[in-house]
Design a protein around this motif. Structure first.
Motif, PDB file in Angstrom:
ATOM      1  N   LYS A  49      -5.149  -1.697 -16.342  1.00  0.00           N
ATOM      2  CA  LYS A  49      -5.025  -2.973 -15.642  1.00  0.00           C
ATOM      3  C   LYS A  49      -6.342  -3.753 -15.714  1.00  0.00           C
ATOM      4  CE  LYS A  49      -3.034  -2.721 -11.617  1.00  0.00           C
ATOM      5  NZ  LYS A  49      -2.842  -2.552 -10.150  1.00  0.00           N
ATOM      6  N   GLN A  50      -7.454  -3.071 -15.501  1.00  0.00           N
ATOM      7  CA  GLN A  50      -8.759  -3.725 -15.567  1.00  0.00           C
ATOM      8  C   GLN A  50      -9.017  -4.321 -16.948  1.00  0.00           C
ATOM      9  OE1 GLN A  50     -11.675  -0.832 -14.231  1.00  0.00           O
ATOM     10  NE2 GLN A  50     -11.582  -1.611 -12.126  1.00  0.00           N
ATOM     11  N   SER A  91       4.477  -9.755 -12.626  1.00  0.00           N
ATOM     12  CA  SER A  91       5.655  -9.248 -13.319  1.00  0.00           C
ATOM     13  C   SER A  91       5.940 -10.119 -14.535  1.00  0.00           C
ATOM     14  CB  SER A  91       6.863  -9.236 -12.378  1.00  0.00           C
ATOM     15  OG  SER A  91       7.091 -10.512 -11.830  1.00  0.00           O
ATOM     16  N   GLY A  92       6.216  -9.493 -15.657  1.00  0.00           N
ATOM     17  CA  GLY A  92       6.385 -10.192 -16.932  1.00  0.00           C
ATOM     18  C   GLY A  92       5.826  -9.323 -18.038  1.00  0.00           C
ATOM     19  N   THR A  93       5.782  -9.841 -19.247  1.00  0.00           N
ATOM     20  CA  THR A  93       5.246  -9.064 -20.364  1.00  0.00           C
ATOM     21  C   THR A  93       3.724  -9.108 -20.363  1.00  0.00           C
ATOM     22  OG1 THR A  93       5.258 -10.943 -21.874  1.00  0.00           O
ATOM     23  CG2 THR A  93       7.282  -9.637 -21.734  1.00  0.00           C
ATOM     24  N   ILE A  94       3.126  -8.227 -21.158  1.00  0.00           N
ATOM     25  CA  ILE A  94       1.664  -8.255 -21.311  1.00  0.00           C
ATOM     26  C   ILE A  94       1.230  -9.599 -21.872  1.00  0.00           C
ATOM     27  CG2 ILE A  94      -0.263  -7.267 -22.623  1.00  0.00           C
ATOM     28  CD1 ILE A  94       1.054  -4.537 -22.361  1.00  0.00           C
ATOM     29  N   THR A 125       5.625  -5.563 -23.971  1.00  0.00           N
ATOM     30  CA  THR A 125       5.946  -4.566 -22.958  1.00  0.00           C
ATOM     31  C   THR A 125       5.967  -5.209 -21.579  1.00  0.00           C
ATOM     32  OG1 THR A 125       4.929  -2.806 -24.274  1.00  0.00           O
ATOM     33  CG2 THR A 125       5.229  -2.384 -21.905  1.00  0.00           C
ATOM     34  N   HIS A 126       6.986  -4.879 -20.797  1.00  0.00           N
ATOM     35  CA  HIS A 126       7.130  -5.495 -19.473  1.00  0.00           C
ATOM     36  C   HIS A 126       6.190  -4.846 -18.467  1.00  0.00           C
ATOM     37  CE1 HIS A 126       9.190  -7.774 -16.340  1.00  0.00           C
ATOM     38  NE2 HIS A 126       9.162  -6.672 -15.597  1.00  0.00           N
ATOM     39  N   ILE A 127       5.524  -5.691 -17.692  1.00  0.00           N
ATOM     40  CA  ILE A 127       4.651  -5.224 -16.620  1.00  0.00           C
ATOM     41  C   ILE A 127       5.388  -5.409 -15.300  1.00  0.00           C
ATOM     42  CG2 ILE A 127       2.495  -5.647 -15.375  1.00  0.00           C
ATOM     43  CD1 ILE A 127       1.991  -4.410 -18.049  1.00  0.00           C
ATOM     44  N   GLU A 128       5.451  -4.333 -14.515  1.00  0.00           N
ATOM     45  CA  GLU A 128       6.103  -4.434 -13.210  1.00  0.00           C
ATOM     46  C   GLU A 128       5.221  -5.223 -12.250  1.00  0.00           C
ATOM     47  OE1 GLU A 128       9.071  -3.461 -12.757  1.00  0.00           O
ATOM     48  OE2 GLU A 128       9.345  -2.334 -14.617  1.00  0.00           O
ATOM     49  N   GLN A 129       5.804  -5.624 -11.124  1.00  0.00           N
ATOM     50  CA  GLN A 129       5.061  -6.405 -10.143  1.00  0.00           C
ATOM     51  C   GLN A 129       3.800  -5.661  -9.701  1.00  0.00           C
ATOM     52  OE1 GLN A 129       7.252  -7.295  -6.588  1.00  0.00           O
ATOM     53  NE2 GLN A 129       5.742  -8.702  -5.806  1.00  0.00           N
ATOM     54  N   GLY A 130       2.675  -6.375  -9.773  1.00  0.00           N
ATOM     55  CA  GLY A 130       1.405  -5.778  -9.394  1.00  0.00           C
ATOM     56  C   GLY A 130       0.833  -4.846 -10.434  1.00  0.00           C
ATOM     57  N   GLY A 131       1.487  -4.734 -11.598  1.00  0.00           N
ATOM     58  CA  GLY A 131       0.997  -3.840 -12.640  1.00  0.00           C
ATOM     59  C   GLY A 131       1.155  -2.388 -12.280  1.00  0.00           C
ATOM     60  N   SER A 132       2.253  -2.063 -11.576  1.00  0.00           N
ATOM     61  CA  SER A 132       2.430  -0.698 -11.080  1.00  0.00           C
ATOM     62  C   SER A 132       2.741   0.307 -12.188  1.00  0.00           C
ATOM     63  CB  SER A 132       3.557  -0.668 -10.037  1.00  0.00           C
ATOM     64  OG  SER A 132       4.769  -1.142 -10.590  1.00  0.00           O
ATOM     65  N   GLY A 139       0.801  -1.221   0.000  1.00  0.00           N
ATOM     66  CA  GLY A 139       0.000   0.000   0.000  1.00  0.00           C
ATOM     67  C   GLY A 139       0.828   1.262   0.000  1.00  0.00           C
ATOM     68  N   ILE A 140       2.029   1.186  -0.589  1.00  0.00           N
ATOM     69  CA  ILE A 140       2.957   2.308  -0.539  1.00  0.00           C
ATOM     70  C   ILE A 140       2.394   3.568  -1.181  1.00  0.00           C
ATOM     71  CG2 ILE A 140       4.137   1.657  -2.697  1.00  0.00           C
ATOM     72  CD1 ILE A 140       5.771   3.080   0.508  1.00  0.00           C
ATOM     73  N   ARG A 141       1.567   3.409  -2.234  1.00  0.00           N
ATOM     74  CA  ARG A 141       0.991   4.582  -2.899  1.00  0.00           C
ATOM     75  C   ARG A 141      -0.004   5.294  -1.986  1.00  0.00           C
ATOM     76  NH1 ARG A 141       2.571   1.144  -6.585  1.00  0.00           N
ATOM     77  NH2 ARG A 141       3.380   1.854  -8.591  1.00  0.00           N
ATOM     78  N   VAL A 142      -0.772   4.510  -1.245  1.00  0.00           N
ATOM     79  CA  VAL A 142      -1.721   5.112  -0.300  1.00  0.00           C
ATOM     80  C   VAL A 142      -0.963   5.812   0.816  1.00  0.00           C
ATOM     81  CG1 VAL A 142      -3.598   4.644   1.315  1.00  0.00           C
ATOM     82  CG2 VAL A 142      -3.450   3.360  -0.828  1.00  0.00           C
TER      83      VAL A 142
END
Length: 609
Positions: free
Chosen positions: A509-510, A454-457, A495-502, A220-223
């Motif tokens: 993401k939806q 984490s990984g590509t789309i 395209t690489h997606i970061e962990q949790g789709g950050s 919850g770092i963004r919150v």
């Protein structure tokens, strides 16, 4: 506890041979280490008779040996024993490390596989932070305890026993000094362990709180940053960390008493041995002159025997302390064993039936007087008397306030939980009759909390279908209205997606999660408030494509906006875990006060939002 230990030991598997070989090397090492001081005492006694190198090659008698031996031969024997002892110790340590690391590897894998088999109800029983602690700290403690059990637990008692026996062989009655000091040391160590263990066991429970603090903060770092709560989170973490440190310091202060207790006992032992041995040597020694060589003769105790007694005394007392430390570690590990065993012994509440069905006829859904509660001892049902009948291919909306039971309803369709009573039918068959994989492959759920890995789309989309082609993925993205932003990315589907789709927005993401679910080609597609982060135009386009491109798939949409479900074939209104009304948009506007209130409130605020 014994059953949990047996369960964990099953994870040794292919490393069992290393676990069995290690004690053999420990026996050899212990035996040789205890014989070496005895050989050294004989060497010292015989050295007194030698005055030149030639004397090293002569054969000598010794009262402790039934045969004659030269000093040179004795040196070779001692060197050989030392080399063999060192080799045994090295091999024992190597095999013990292989066995313990192998156990930890297998145990971690077994624990992870077990968690993967859990239903949501099982996962609810254990907190996430607790499961993380069990798979990390607890397994490390078990690994250390196992290595100690097959190595030091074997070596320390053997060293103590062999040393005591050899002390009597080498020093006779003087060895009773050590027997007299052992109870003093044992009693002191007992009280140290007793008070330290209470604190150590308390520390393990604090690990969960610490891990939970870290997990919540990172996820919850963004919150945290949005509300400028960094200082609060730092203080919370520091409190948990300081509390654990405080307990560790208290325990270590008590354990630190081992060293002065051991040193005092060894010093007393040495003083007594030297004093008594000196008395015997002085009183019973005689001087012999033979061939011009002066020799001290003592039938009671020699200087070499006194030297070996000092060594044996240290070995006996040191290994008693080692045994006490082993007891501390093993007792601490028992708590880790209990916690790991709890997970391994936990039986999944949802299992495959004995003769499962492997075909789902269609996407029809029927709830027949369903009642559900998350825990058997809950005071009231989460869902009460739910009767719903959905035809295959229909588009169904579900509306209700927070806590009304919307997510609980859809969790029962894919059998993430089992009903408490009643029946849930998919394709005309009870969901409990299906093979779990078959059922969940045919019921695609886009959960309320969208998760990308984490990984590509492309790798994320292939969670829906492992062998999906580029064309199939692009088609799914078209339906989910994700193609536009995917094509704008520099590497497109790669395209690489970061962990949790950050590194993608909430709406993106939806849409990727919807595309992933569409790729499964399910008979039932459930969207649990999965378009809340997209605008109304995109939301409308997603619904349009879902209707046109997968017409035979039953579509269930949980939504907060009426605009997202007003064109549904039927809309289900839930209120406090029960069905308040079922009908079309027009019907509910006339008959349902809840639907009317939501509709007019949203339109009065400003229409579609």
């Amino acid at each position: 506890m014994l059953d949990k230990i047996k369960l964990i030991l099953k994870s040794v598997r292919q490393y069992k041979k290393y676990a069995l070989i290690t004690p053999i090397f420990m026996v050899i090492e212990s035996l040789l280490e205890c014989v070496l001081p005895f050989a050294m005492s004989i060497f010292l006694d015989l050295c007194i008779k030698a005055v030149s190198f030639d004397d090293f090659m002569k054969l000598y008698d010794h009262p402790k040996l039934p045969f004659q031996i030269s000093l040179f031969a004795l040196i070779l024997v001692m060197v050989g024993m030392a080399v063999l002892s060192i080799a045994s110790g090295i091999l024992g340590g190597r095999y013990a490390a292989k066995a313990s690391v192998g156990l930890a590897t297998n145990l971690r894998s077994d624990l992870y596989k077990k968690i993967q088999s859990f239903s949501f109800a099982n996962i609810d029983k254990f907190s996430t932070s607790s499961l993380v602690t069990r798979m990390t700290t607890d397994i490390q403690n078990v690994q250390m305890a196992f290595q100690m059990s097959i190595r030091i637990v074997i070596r320390a008692p053997l060293m103590m026993i062999f040393s005591a026996v050899m002390a009597f062989v080498a020093g006779g009655q003087v060895a009773w000094i050590f027997i007299g000091l052992i109870p003093v040391l044992v009693i002191g160590l007992f009280f140290i362990i007793k008070y330290a263990m209470k604190i150590f066991l308390r520390v393990f429970k604090r690990y969960d709180a610490l891990n939970q603090s870290v997990q919540e903060n990172i996820s919850g770092i963004r919150v945290v940053k949005a509300y400028v709560r960094e200082d609060f989170e730092k203080e919370k973490f520091n409190n948990a960390s300081t509390s654990m440190m405080s307990d560790f310091v208290k325990a270590e202060k008590i354990v630190a008493l081992n060293t002065p207790l051991m040193n005092t006992t060894i010093h007393i032992s040495n003083i007594l041995v030297v004093g008594i041995a000196s008395f015997f040597i002085g009183k019973y020694s005689s001087i012999s002159k033979e061939g011009g060589v002066t020799t001290i003769i003592n039938d009671k105790l020699s200087i070499g025997q006194m030297s070996s007694l000092l060594t044996y005394g240290i070995q006996i007392l040191m290994n008693i302390m080692m045994i006490s430390m082993i007891m501390v570690m093993l007792t601490m590990s028992l708590e880790a064993v209990r916690r790991i065993g709890e997970v391994l012994q936990e039986e999944p509440t949802i299992k495959n039936p004995s003769n499962p069905l492997y075909d789902v006829n269609d996407g029809s859904i029927d709830f027949n007087d369903v009642n559900f509660r998350y825990k058997k001892d809950a005071q009231r049902d989460t869902l009460s008397h739910i009767d719903i009948h959905i035809k295959s291919g229909q588009f169904v909306g579900i509306l209700g306030s927070t806590g009304s039971g919307k997510t609980s309803v859809i969790n029962l369709i894919s059998r993430l939980y089992d009903v408490s009573s009643g029946q849930v039918l998919v394709g005309g068959k009870d969901v409990r009759a299906y093979d779990l994989k078959t059922l969940r492959d045919n019921v695609a759920v886009v959960l309320q909390k969208n998760v990308l890995f984490s990984g590509t789309i492309a790798e994320n989309l292939r969670w829906g279908k492992e062998d999906a082609t580029i064309e199939e993925m692009e088609k799914a993205c078209d339906i989910a209205q994700a193609s536009e932003f995917v094509h704008q990315l520099p590497q497109g589907l790669e395209t690489h997606i970061e962990q949790g789709g950050s590194n993608v927005s909430g709406g993106q993401k939806q849409r990727l999660c919807i595309a992933r679910a569409v790729l499964k080609s399910p008979k039932i597609l459930i969207l649990d408030d999965s378009t809340s982060a997209v605008d109304t135009k995109t939301d409308k386009l997603i619904r349009k494509h879902l209707r046109e491109d997968i017409p035979d798939t039953t579509k269930i949409v949980i939504a907060q906006r009426i605009s997202s479900i007003e064109d549904a074939d039927q809309i289900i209104i839930l209120d406090d875990g029960a069905i308040s009304a079922i009908g079309t948009h027009e019907q509910l506007l006339k008959t349902s006060p809840i639907y009317q209130e939501v509709y007019y409130t949203q339109n009065r605020v400003g229409g579609e939002q």
